[in-house]
Design a protein around this motif. Structure first.
Motif, PDB file in Angstrom:
ATOM      1  N   ALA A   1       0.847  -1.199   0.000  1.00  0.00           N
ATOM      2  CA  ALA A   1       0.000   0.000   0.000  1.00  0.00           C
ATOM      3  C   ALA A   1       0.884   1.251   0.000  1.00  0.00           C
ATOM      4  O   ALA A   1       1.779   1.387   0.829  1.00  0.00           O
ATOM      5  N   MET A   2       0.632   2.155  -0.932  1.00  0.00           N
ATOM      6  CA  MET A   2       1.373   3.416  -0.996  1.00  0.00           C
ATOM      7  C   MET A   2       0.875   4.300   0.139  1.00  0.00           C
ATOM      8  O   MET A   2      -0.331   4.454   0.322  1.00  0.00           O
ATOM      9  N   HIS A   3       1.811   4.860   0.927  1.00  0.00           N
ATOM     10  CA  HIS A   3       1.396   5.681   2.054  1.00  0.00           C
ATOM     11  C   HIS A   3       2.434   6.738   2.420  1.00  0.00           C
ATOM     12  O   HIS A   3       3.609   6.619   2.086  1.00  0.00           O
ATOM     13  N   GLY A   4       1.956   7.738   3.079  1.00  0.00           N
ATOM     14  CA  GLY A   4       2.778   8.803   3.623  1.00  0.00           C
ATOM     15  C   GLY A   4       1.986   9.428   4.751  1.00  0.00           C
ATOM     16  O   GLY A   4       0.857   9.033   5.025  1.00  0.00           O
ATOM     17  N   PHE A   5       2.568  10.410   5.433  1.00  0.00           N
ATOM     18  CA  PHE A   5       1.847  11.015   6.552  1.00  0.00           C
ATOM     19  C   PHE A   5       2.202  12.482   6.701  1.00  0.00           C
ATOM     20  O   PHE A   5       3.216  12.949   6.214  1.00  0.00           O
ATOM     21  N   ASN A   6       1.316  13.192   7.395  1.00  0.00           N
ATOM     22  CA  ASN A   6       1.501  14.600   7.720  1.00  0.00           C
ATOM     23  C   ASN A   6       0.891  14.877   9.080  1.00  0.00           C
ATOM     24  O   ASN A   6      -0.043  14.185   9.494  1.00  0.00           O
ATOM     25  N   ASN A   7       1.409  15.892   9.731  1.00  0.00           N
ATOM     26  CA  ASN A   7       0.781  16.412  10.935  1.00  0.00           C
ATOM     27  C   ASN A   7       0.071  17.693  10.514  1.00  0.00           C
ATOM     28  O   ASN A   7       0.685  18.739  10.417  1.00  0.00           O
ATOM     29  N   ASN A   8      -1.219  17.584  10.245  1.00  0.00           N
ATOM     30  CA  ASN A   8      -2.014  18.725   9.799  1.00  0.00           C
ATOM     31  C   ASN A   8      -2.670  19.455  10.962  1.00  0.00           C
ATOM     32  O   ASN A   8      -3.367  20.437  10.760  1.00  0.00           O
ATOM     33  N   GLY A   9      -2.465  18.943  12.174  1.00  0.00           N
ATOM     34  CA  GLY A   9      -3.139  19.506  13.345  1.00  0.00           C
ATOM     35  C   GLY A   9      -2.377  20.667  13.962  1.00  0.00           C
ATOM     36  O   GLY A   9      -1.393  21.169  13.425  1.00  0.00           O
ATOM     37  N   ALA A  10      -2.853  21.067  15.132  1.00  0.00           N
ATOM     38  CA  ALA A  10      -2.267  22.190  15.865  1.00  0.00           C
ATOM     39  C   ALA A  10      -1.420  21.703  17.034  1.00  0.00           C
ATOM     40  O   ALA A  10      -0.947  22.498  17.831  1.00  0.00           O
ATOM     41  N   LYS A  11      -1.242  20.378  17.157  1.00  0.00           N
ATOM     42  CA  LYS A  11      -0.504  19.787  18.268  1.00  0.00           C
ATOM     43  C   LYS A  11       0.538  18.814  17.719  1.00  0.00           C
ATOM     44  O   LYS A  11       0.279  18.120  16.743  1.00  0.00           O
ATOM     45  N   ASP A  12       1.712  18.769  18.348  1.00  0.00           N
ATOM     46  CA  ASP A  12       2.727  17.791  17.948  1.00  0.00           C
ATOM     47  C   ASP A  12       2.157  16.381  18.096  1.00  0.00           C
ATOM     48  O   ASP A  12       1.292  16.129  18.943  1.00  0.00           O
ATOM     49  N   VAL A  13       2.653  15.470  17.272  1.00  0.00           N
ATOM     50  CA  VAL A  13       2.150  14.097  17.229  1.00  0.00           C
ATOM     51  C   VAL A  13       3.210  13.123  17.729  1.00  0.00           C
ATOM     52  O   VAL A  13       4.402  13.285  17.447  1.00  0.00           O
TER      53      VAL A  13
END
Length: 145
Positions: free
Chosen positions: A82-94
């Protein structure tokens, strides 16, 4: 060294279990992604599965083109291929946990990526792709158009 924090640009990785700890069956690492961090190239892996478990904040994975938010206490299974990637689009660190089965990736992959990303200036994408290929990750093909 287990538990060592590997800093790759703004993102960090700390292994909790490596192949040597589990007879090759599972690897587990925590990763932290600050708000607005530059993140790794989208990719797939042909020989292992990945399960993500949210610990703090909400991380958005895009899997085969579909965005999936993973909040604390939630998990998401990413099958091999499965092709995947990620982002932190929120206002809080992840902070999240990644579980790799079988344990075909370890700290050396992240250390080699860190050496390229942390060298100063824009990272050499071709060198990153070569490291990804060496460890069984398949970088996404660029979108045309």
């Amino acid at each position: 060294m287990k538990g060592e924090k590997i800093q790759i640009g703004q993102t960090s990785v700390s292994f909790l279990l490596e192949a040597a700890d589990t007879n090759g069956s599972v690897a587990m690492f925590e990763f932290e992604v600050p708000v607005g961090a530059k993140v790794p190239l989208p990719h797939s892996h042909e020989h292992y599965d990945e399960t993500i478990y949210g610990l703090e904040g909400v991380i958005t994975f895009t899997v085969n083109g579909k965005p999936v938010d993973i909040a604390p206490g939630e998990s998401y299974f990413i099958p091999r291929g499965a092709m995947h990637g990620f982002n932190n689009n929120g206002a809080k660190d992840v902070k999240a946990l990644a579980v790799i089965t079988p344990a075909l990736i370890g700290p050396n992959f992240f250390k080699e990526c860190a050496a390229i990303v942390n060298a100063g200036g824009p990272p050499d994408i071709e060198k990153l792709k070569a490291v990804m290929n060496k460890y069984g990750l398949v970088p996404a093909k660029p979108q045309i158009g």
